[in-house]
Design a protein around this motif. Sequence first.
Motif, short mmCIF file in Angstrom:
data_model
loop_
_atom_site.label_atom_id
_atom_site.label_comp_id
_atom_site.label_asym_id
_atom_site.label_seq_id
_atom_site.Cartn_x
_atom_site.Cartn_y
_atom_site.Cartn_z
N TRP A 2 0.83 -1.19 0.00
CA TRP A 2 0.00 0.00 0.00
C TRP A 2 0.87 1.24 0.00
O TRP A 2 1.86 1.31 0.72
N HIS A 3 0.47 2.20 -0.82
CA HIS A 3 1.11 3.51 -0.80
C HIS A 3 0.13 4.51 -0.22
O HIS A 3 -1.06 4.26 -0.11
N MET A 4 0.65 5.68 0.13
CA MET A 4 -0.21 6.74 0.63
C MET A 4 -0.28 7.83 -0.43
O MET A 4 0.75 8.26 -0.96
N THR A 56 0.10 10.19 -7.84
CA THR A 56 1.46 9.93 -7.38
C THR A 56 1.49 9.79 -5.86
O THR A 56 1.01 10.66 -5.14
N ALA A 57 2.06 8.69 -5.41
CA ALA A 57 2.16 8.45 -3.98
C ALA A 57 3.18 9.39 -3.35
O ALA A 57 3.97 10.03 -4.05
N LEU A 58 3.17 9.46 -2.04
CA LEU A 58 4.10 10.33 -1.33
C LEU A 58 5.55 9.98 -1.66
O LEU A 58 6.42 10.84 -1.67
N CYS A 59 5.81 8.72 -1.96
CA CYS A 59 7.17 8.28 -2.25
C CYS A 59 7.58 8.55 -3.69
O CYS A 59 8.72 8.36 -4.07
N GLY A 60 6.61 8.98 -4.53
CA GLY A 60 6.92 9.25 -5.92
C GLY A 60 6.44 8.18 -6.88
O GLY A 60 6.52 8.34 -8.09
N PHE A 62 3.17 -2.12 3.88
CA PHE A 62 3.01 -0.73 3.54
C PHE A 62 4.33 -0.19 3.05
O PHE A 62 5.39 -0.55 3.56
N CYS A 63 4.27 0.70 2.04
CA CYS A 63 5.48 1.30 1.51
C CYS A 63 6.22 2.08 2.62
O CYS A 63 5.65 2.96 3.24
N HIS A 64 7.47 1.73 2.84
CA HIS A 64 8.22 2.34 3.95
C HIS A 64 8.44 3.83 3.74
O HIS A 64 8.38 4.61 4.69
N THR A 65 8.69 4.22 2.49
CA THR A 65 8.94 5.63 2.21
C THR A 65 7.67 6.45 2.43
O THR A 65 7.70 7.50 3.07
N CYS A 66 6.57 5.96 1.90
CA CYS A 66 5.29 6.64 2.13
C CYS A 66 5.01 6.74 3.62
O CYS A 66 4.56 7.77 4.10
N GLY A 67 5.28 5.69 4.33
CA GLY A 67 5.04 5.68 5.76
C GLY A 67 5.82 6.74 6.50
O GLY A 67 5.29 7.45 7.34
ZN LIG Z 1 5.04 4.62 -1.50
#
Ligand SMILES: [Zn+2]
Length: 70
Positions: free
Chosen positions: A22-24, A31-35, A57-62
Amino acid sequence: MRIYEMRAEYVTGPAGRRIGQWHMIKDNGITALCGYDTDPAAEKMSDLAWGHTEEKFCHTCGAIYLREVP
Ligand SMILES: [Zn+2]
């Protein structure tokens, strides 16, 4: 006020297509917070489900989400 939602990234494995992680996203964006560019048709969930999904969950988005949302 920003609206955050989770959007699925799919992976295709031997068992077929499933949610990989999951991305945020913010304000119904693509586009997710991580790009990462999510699929506009991908499944969405409220950010309240954060940390409660079976999938990871995507660590970068988190990291970004936790910094932006107190
Ligand atoms: Zn992400």
